[in-house]
Design a protein around this motif. Structure first.
Motif, PDB file in Angstrom:
ATOM      1  N   PRO A   1     -13.223  -1.382 -31.880  1.00  0.00           N
ATOM      2  CA  PRO A   1     -12.529  -2.447 -32.606  1.00  0.00           C
ATOM      3  C   PRO A   1     -12.107  -2.034 -34.012  1.00  0.00           C
ATOM      4  CG  PRO A   1     -14.468  -3.328 -31.534  1.00  0.00           C
ATOM      5  CD  PRO A   1     -14.510  -1.845 -31.328  1.00  0.00           C
TER       6      PRO A   1
ATOM      7  N   ALA B   1     -10.981   0.839 -34.787  1.00  0.00           N
ATOM      8  CA  ALA B   1      -9.843   1.748 -34.727  1.00  0.00           C
ATOM      9  C   ALA B   1      -8.524   1.025 -34.487  1.00  0.00           C
ATOM     10  CB  ALA B   1     -10.058   2.787 -33.626  1.00  0.00           C
TER      11      ALA B   1
ATOM     12  N   PRO C   1      -5.565  -1.469 -35.205  1.00  0.00           N
ATOM     13  CA  PRO C   1      -5.068  -2.159 -36.400  1.00  0.00           C
ATOM     14  C   PRO C   1      -5.409  -3.650 -36.339  1.00  0.00           C
ATOM     15  CG  PRO C   1      -3.383  -0.700 -35.545  1.00  0.00           C
ATOM     16  CD  PRO C   1      -4.506  -0.671 -34.566  1.00  0.00           C
TER      17      PRO C   1
ATOM     18  N   LEU D   1      -3.071  -6.523 -35.129  1.00  0.00           N
ATOM     19  CA  LEU D   1      -2.879  -6.624 -33.682  1.00  0.00           C
ATOM     20  C   LEU D   1      -4.053  -7.341 -33.029  1.00  0.00           C
ATOM     21  CD1 LEU D   1      -1.442  -3.098 -32.847  1.00  0.00           C
ATOM     22  CD2 LEU D   1      -0.267  -5.281 -32.678  1.00  0.00           C
TER      23      LEU D   1
ATOM     24  N   TRP E   1     -16.135  -9.493 -34.974  1.00  0.00           N
ATOM     25  CA  TRP E   1     -15.682  -8.475 -34.024  1.00  0.00           C
ATOM     26  C   TRP E   1     -14.997  -7.334 -34.777  1.00  0.00           C
ATOM     27  CZ3 TRP E   1     -10.979  -6.402 -32.384  1.00  0.00           C
ATOM     28  CH2 TRP E   1     -11.009  -5.720 -31.160  1.00  0.00           C
TER      29      TRP E   1
ATOM     30  N   SER F   1     -28.693   1.541 -51.295  1.00  0.00           N
ATOM     31  CA  SER F   1     -27.524   2.382 -51.061  1.00  0.00           C
ATOM     32  C   SER F   1     -26.347   1.593 -50.513  1.00  0.00           C
ATOM     33  CB  SER F   1     -27.887   3.526 -50.110  1.00  0.00           C
ATOM     34  OG  SER F   1     -28.401   3.001 -48.913  1.00  0.00           O
TER      35      SER F   1
ATOM     36  N   LEU G   1     -21.325  -1.244 -51.217  1.00  0.00           N
ATOM     37  CA  LEU G   1     -20.381  -1.444 -50.113  1.00  0.00           C
ATOM     38  C   LEU G   1     -20.313  -2.911 -49.712  1.00  0.00           C
ATOM     39  CD1 LEU G   1     -21.142   1.643 -47.895  1.00  0.00           C
ATOM     40  CD2 LEU G   1     -19.259   1.269 -49.457  1.00  0.00           C
TER      41      LEU G   1
ATOM     42  N   SER H   1     -17.180  -5.739 -27.493  1.00  0.00           N
ATOM     43  CA  SER H   1     -16.209  -4.894 -28.190  1.00  0.00           C
ATOM     44  C   SER H   1     -14.968  -4.651 -27.358  1.00  0.00           C
ATOM     45  CB  SER H   1     -16.815  -3.530 -28.521  1.00  0.00           C
ATOM     46  OG  SER H   1     -18.013  -3.676 -29.206  1.00  0.00           O
TER      47      SER H   1
ATOM     48  N   LEU I   1      -7.205   6.516 -43.966  1.00  0.00           N
ATOM     49  CA  LEU I   1      -7.474   5.148 -44.422  1.00  0.00           C
ATOM     50  C   LEU I   1      -6.220   4.525 -45.006  1.00  0.00           C
ATOM     51  CD1 LEU I   1     -11.001   5.495 -46.083  1.00  0.00           C
ATOM     52  CD2 LEU I   1     -10.417   4.612 -43.832  1.00  0.00           C
TER      53      LEU I   1
ATOM     54  N   ALA J   1      -0.802   0.329 -31.238  1.00  0.00           N
ATOM     55  CA  ALA J   1      -2.174   0.704 -31.573  1.00  0.00           C
ATOM     56  C   ALA J   1      -2.449   2.159 -31.245  1.00  0.00           C
ATOM     57  CB  ALA J   1      -3.152  -0.202 -30.835  1.00  0.00           C
TER      58      ALA J   1
ATOM     59  N   VAL K   1      -2.582   4.950 -34.015  1.00  0.00           N
ATOM     60  CA  VAL K   1      -3.677   4.741 -34.962  1.00  0.00           C
ATOM     61  C   VAL K   1      -5.017   5.052 -34.303  1.00  0.00           C
ATOM     62  CG1 VAL K   1      -4.795   3.090 -36.475  1.00  0.00           C
ATOM     63  CG2 VAL K   1      -2.342   2.998 -36.164  1.00  0.00           C
ATOM     64  N   VAL K   2      -5.203   4.542 -33.071  1.00  0.00           N
ATOM     65  CA  VAL K   2      -6.463   4.805 -32.372  1.00  0.00           C
ATOM     66  C   VAL K   2      -6.625   6.306 -32.126  1.00  0.00           C
ATOM     67  CG1 VAL K   2      -7.747   4.403 -30.250  1.00  0.00           C
ATOM     68  CG2 VAL K   2      -6.506   2.529 -31.312  1.00  0.00           C
TER      69      VAL K   2
ATOM     70  N   PHE L   1      -7.582   7.983 -35.236  1.00  0.00           N
ATOM     71  CA  PHE L   1      -8.954   7.600 -35.559  1.00  0.00           C
ATOM     72  C   PHE L   1      -9.942   8.426 -34.741  1.00  0.00           C
ATOM     73  CE2 PHE L   1     -12.775   5.131 -35.346  1.00  0.00           C
ATOM     74  CZ  PHE L   1     -12.877   4.560 -36.595  1.00  0.00           C
ATOM     75  N   LEU L   2      -9.696   8.516 -33.436  1.00  0.00           N
ATOM     76  CA  LEU L   2     -10.626   9.256 -32.596  1.00  0.00           C
ATOM     77  C   LEU L   2     -10.618  10.738 -32.966  1.00  0.00           C
ATOM     78  CD1 LEU L   2     -10.011   7.538 -29.164  1.00  0.00           C
ATOM     79  CD2 LEU L   2     -11.840   7.144 -30.811  1.00  0.00           C
TER      80      LEU L   2
ATOM     81  N   GLN M   1     -12.511  11.074 -36.150  1.00  0.00           N
ATOM     82  CA  GLN M   1     -13.714  10.247 -36.152  1.00  0.00           C
ATOM     83  C   GLN M   1     -14.864  10.889 -36.918  1.00  0.00           C
ATOM     84  OE1 GLN M   1     -15.479   9.816 -32.364  1.00  0.00           O
ATOM     85  NE2 GLN M   1     -16.064   7.720 -32.677  1.00  0.00           N
TER      86      GLN M   1
ATOM     87  N   VAL N   1     -16.708   8.968 -40.008  1.00  0.00           N
ATOM     88  CA  VAL N   1     -18.115   8.591 -40.005  1.00  0.00           C
ATOM     89  C   VAL N   1     -18.831   9.303 -41.147  1.00  0.00           C
ATOM     90  CG1 VAL N   1     -20.226   8.664 -38.668  1.00  0.00           C
ATOM     91  CG2 VAL N   1     -18.082   8.110 -37.556  1.00  0.00           C
TER      92      VAL N   1
ATOM     93  N   LEU O   1     -17.799   7.603 -44.465  1.00  0.00           N
ATOM     94  CA  LEU O   1     -18.418   6.288 -44.670  1.00  0.00           C
ATOM     95  C   LEU O   1     -19.895   6.431 -45.008  1.00  0.00           C
ATOM     96  CD1 LEU O   1     -16.928   4.131 -41.806  1.00  0.00           C
ATOM     97  CD2 LEU O   1     -16.421   4.034 -44.224  1.00  0.00           C
ATOM     98  N   THR O   2     -20.597   7.279 -44.229  1.00  0.00           N
ATOM     99  CA  THR O   2     -22.032   7.379 -44.455  1.00  0.00           C
ATOM    100  C   THR O   2     -22.301   8.060 -45.785  1.00  0.00           C
ATOM    101  OG1 THR O   2     -21.957   9.292 -43.031  1.00  0.00           O
ATOM    102  CG2 THR O   2     -22.779   7.281 -42.069  1.00  0.00           C
TER     103      THR O   2
ATOM    104  N   GLY P   1     -20.505   7.662 -48.368  1.00  0.00           N
ATOM    105  CA  GLY P   1     -20.331   6.577 -49.327  1.00  0.00           C
ATOM    106  C   GLY P   1     -21.548   5.681 -49.359  1.00  0.00           C
ATOM    107  N   ALA P   2     -22.171   5.475 -48.202  1.00  0.00           N
ATOM    108  CA  ALA P   2     -23.308   4.575 -48.141  1.00  0.00           C
ATOM    109  C   ALA P   2     -24.532   5.180 -48.812  1.00  0.00           C
ATOM    110  CB  ALA P   2     -23.625   4.251 -46.681  1.00  0.00           C
TER     111      ALA P   2
END
Lengths: 536, 302
Positions: free
Chosen positions: A347, A349, A351, A354, A399, A446, A450, B42, B227, B278, B281-282, B285-286, B289, B293, B296-297, B299-300
């Motif tokens: 989800p 990934a 946009p 959409l 979601w 941490s 965010l 999902s 991004l 889509a 973009v997907v 992303f894949l 990926q 990941v 993001l992590t 950054g966390a």
């Protein structure tokens, strides 16, 4: 790029020789860089010169000065030695200043005006527009011979021969000016230097532009204008309105006087208004109206409350689901963790506009998948009941958002030192206590920045609201197009760009209110997390 | 995780325990239940839209029977409908998002390099103001942006309303900001010794930046580009205000108007469009990926 291989053993050279060698090497090594730099600056300067010519043509002295100053500054920065930081910062900062900082300030300015439908011109334009829309042909007035001509810039004008044989030329912008040396044919001027005469076929093709031609006789709008419906004869038109520049009033054919009473339009004693009006400053009116006018204050109240509820609940639900999943799937003994993870972040990934549109279809009350299939033909108003629509939005946003939180929490969990957990286990702590007293606090340290960022994002999460419910169901009691699931930013958009009347002033006032709220929240948040302290 | 303790006494070495369902369930089995439930949650909108895109003649109601009929008619329909310039929207979106993301990365990287490697007056203030200015998203000033662009358009039609160049310029106003901050953090992790060494070898600052630093920070450049690409594809407000001509619009603006009333819209055709929109973009992303990941992590954890 490589020059003479500088590997020979150090021979004794004079100071001048060494300096010369150094300069030569430097110059040859960065030849391409110099060429590229000059080319880029050349392009920038060429664009700036073009912009200056155009701006001076429009007599925009202020903007032209600004463009010139910035161009000089840019050239100075890139041609001087040193100023290294500036060389790297200038390109981005220029965009930032125009499209973030300037528009912010400009929003502030608009909030104090009445700009919007019927108030988008300045006063002179409004007067000419009023006069132009009420033009009527003067009966029994003289007939002029005209030829349609085009200026070098492609603008249409008329070449006019008056009954006395004098020749005039002009456009809507310039008005009529007398010319000499025109080519005459049967007592009618047909061509003149600097203008291209149009053939009949071209005139027909551009009849829309011809229709719009209305060339003022003089600076006084009361003198009327010359128009030519057919492109060969011209007639004098005057307005049914009369403008009195001394009293600053408009009088119409019935003798009713409309005066400028400072509200941005000519208003008669009985309250009737001439449209269009013009832009004037209205002080704090928009703000006062937004918070005191009952019909506006009430929507503002519930929209603000819902905006906060939406942002907080969105962060909370996505974070806790993400955290729960991260803990569940953080167990090494479990098989297939990677597959679950890859499928669950899908989800994220897609946009979001959409996905929101697809969810809107699935949640449709009478035809959607959820009611028809999952609830066996039930009639649940997912998107049309004020409360249920809010729940739906939160579900859809959950979601959309939980994969992000899941990934973040996975990373944060793995970074918690193993020995702290081991030590707690040794001391006999139960798993729940370990989680609540050790894992969660460490995790929050941490993840907190965010979460704040996520709150700020959801505070202005226009897409989900607009695509899913369009802010609806609509609040019919409000004079602005606002609905029960609108958040502040979607309300701004609707006030400014949808509905019968656009109210830029009110929309900007709302924007300023949001600025203030966001600013206060960010200051408090930053004080608490002190994340800016890490800047070194 | 607890099995790593080294046993000291031979008698404590566990022999292979017999499989017991109860214990398996309390330890890992229930996790699979959570997993399956979440995967269904999902995937079901995604499956729904794929199914209705394959439905040759589907309204919203007709799409509810998943995969009942399969055909590519709706794809052809949206590609050939003269009322819906889908390919043009697609091209516009790729053009605007592509240029915006590349330029954003470039402008952001320039600034991040300056902040990371140079010490100058106003550096701290500069960093801070970039973060603060970004707190106020551009869409809050959308009225001002609209009026600014319509005025600019009168003087320079090439960058006014209804031009992609104008839209890209507006987006580049956000080039510095969160992106710069993300890159700045990554630039700091590249050892300074590398630039020092290059400097001693006689490399100019520009050469160090373009040939050394940019290569070393490639992963973060990829993340920021992605991004920014996704954000631009998703951007609706500014695009809808600036691009009013149907032909000039992006997918977000065009497709949203297409199903403004899902009840009457050609739902299958929209779904086909959504699937096609889509996909890039997907796929991106894949493909990236791993980096996302990681980004993001990082950054966390920071």
């Amino acid at each position: 790029m490589t020059t003479e291989a500088p590997v020979e053993p150090p021979v004794r050279r004079t100071k001048q020789q060494r300096r010369a060698a150094h300069i030569a090497e430097h110059a040859s090594g960065s030849m391409w860089a110099v060429v590229a730099k000059l080319a880029l600056l050349g392009i920038v300067d060429a664009i700036a010169v073009y912009a200056l010519i155009v701006l001076i043509g429009y007599q925009q002295w202020g903007v032209a000065t600004l463009v010139a100053a910035v161009t000089i500054l840019v050239n100075w920065i890139y041609f001087s030695r040193g100023k290294l930081p500036a060389k790297y910062l200038v390109p981005g900062v220029i965009f930032l200043l125009i499209f973030q900082v300037f528009v912010l300030g400009y929003t502030g300015y608009i909030a104090f005006t009445n700009q919007g439908t019927g108030h988008s011109l300045n006063k002179d334009q409004a007067i000419s527009s009023l006069m132009a829309t009420s033009l009527e042909r003067v009966e029994d007035s003289a007939t002029y011979d005209v030829t349609v001509v085009e200026s070098g810039a492609g603008e249409l004008g008329l070449l006019v021969t008056d009954p006395d044989g004098d020749v005039w030329v002009g456009t809507n912008e310039t008005g009529l000016e007398e010319v000499s040396g025109a080519t005459m044919e049967n007592g009618k001027a047909v061509a003149v230097d600097g203008w291209t005469s149009l053939k009949f076929g071209d005139v027909v093709n551009r009849s829309d532009e011809l229709e719009a031609l209305s060339i003022p006789l003089s600076d006084d709008p009361n003198d009327g204008a010359l128009r030519s419906p057919d492109g060969s004869k011209g007639y004098l038109y005057t307005s049914t309105l009369t403008y009195d520049p001394v009293a600053d009033t408009m009088t119409n054919a019935d003798g009713i006087v409309f005066a400028d009473n400072g509200t941005g339009s000519f208003t008669a004693d009985d309250g009737s208004v001439l449209v269009p009006g013009w832009t004037v400053g209205v002080g704090f009116d928009n703000f006062i109206r937004a918070v005191t006018d009952q019909r506006l204050a009430q929507p503002l109240m519930y929209v603000t409350a819902w905006t906060f509820a939406f942002a907080i609940l969105s962060v909370a639900t996505t974070f806790f689901l993400g955290l729960f999943l991260a803990i569940v799937f953080n167990d090494m003994r479990m098989k297939g963790r990677k597959i679950y993870r890859s499928l669950m972040i899908l989800p994220y990934a897609v946009p979001s506009f959409l996905s929101a549109l697809v969810w809107a279809g699935m949640m449709n009350q009478s035809f959607g998948f959820i009611n028809e299939v999952l609830f066996g033909g039930a009639d649940i108003p997912w998107l049309t009941d004020p409360w249920l629509a809010k729940v739906s939005i939160l579900i859809v946003n959950l979601w959309l958002g939980f994969p992000y939180m899941f990934l973040v929490c996975m990373g944060a969990l793995q970074s918690i030192p193993e020995d702290a957990l081991e030590a707690a286990k040794m001391d006999g702590a139960k798993p729940w206590a370990i989680f609540r007293l050790i894992k969660l606090p460490l995790l929050l340290v941490s993840v907190a920045p965010l979460l704040i960022a996520s709150f700020a994002f959801n505070f202005n999460n226009f897409n989900v609201i607009y695509m899913l419910t369009n802010g609806g169901p609509r609040d019919t009691a409000a004079p602005i197009p606002v609905g029960f699931t609108d958040i502040l930013i979607s309300m701004v958009y609707k006030v400014a760009f949808t509905g019968q009347t656009r109210d830029y002033g009110l929309a900007s006032a709302y924007s300023i209110l949001i600025f203030v709220i966001v600013a206060v929240i960010s200051i408090i948040a930053f004080r608490r997390t002190k994340s800016l302290e890490e800047l070194n | 995780m607890s099995t790593t303790a080294v046993p000291t006494d031979i008698s404590t070495i566990p022999t292979k325990r017999p499989f017991k369902f109860g214990r398996w369930f309390t330890e890992t089995g229930w996790r699979h239940i959570v997993g399956v439930v979440m995967v269904i949650f999902s995937l079901f909108p995604i499956i729904f839209v794929i199914s209705s895109s394959l439905n040759p003649n589907g309204t919203l109601t007709g799409s509810n029977a998943l995969f009942s009929t399969i055909g590519l008619d709706s794809y052809l329909r949206i590609l050939n409908d003269p009322q819906v310039p889908f390919m043009q929207w697609f091209g516009n979106t790729l053009l605007v998002a592509g240029i915006t993301s590349v330029a954003t990365v470039f402008l952001g990287a320039l600034a991040a390099y300056a902040f990371s490697r140079m010490r100058f007056q106003g550096r701290r203030v500069g960093l801070m103001s970039i973060v603060i200015v970004q707190m106020f998203p551009q869409i809050l000033a959308v009225v001002a942006i609209f009026l600014l662009m319509s005025t600019l358009g009168e003087w320079f039609p090439a960058i006014g309303l209804n031009t992609h160049a104008g839209l890209i310029l507006v987006y580049l106003g956000g080039a510095l900001g969160v992106n710069t901050y993300l890159m700045y953090g990554f630039f700091n992790t590249v050892p300074k010794d590398i630039d020092e060494a290059a400097k001693i070898d006689g490399a100019s600052h520009a050469r160090i930046f373009f040939t050394i630093i940019l290569r070393l920070v490639a992963p973060i450049l990829a993340v920021v580009a992605l991004l920014s690409f996704i954000a631009t594809v998703n951007e609706f407000v500014v695009a809808s205000v600036i691009l009013t001509d149907k032909e000039a619009q992006t997918l977000a603006v065009g497709l949203t108007q297409l199903v403004s009333n899902p009840r009457y819209a050609d739902w299958s055709a929209f779904s086909a469009g959504a699937v096609m929109a889509a996909l890039p973009v997907v796929a991106l992303f894949l493909f990236l990926q791993k980096y996302i990941v990681g980004g993001l992590t990082a950054g966390a954890v920071k």
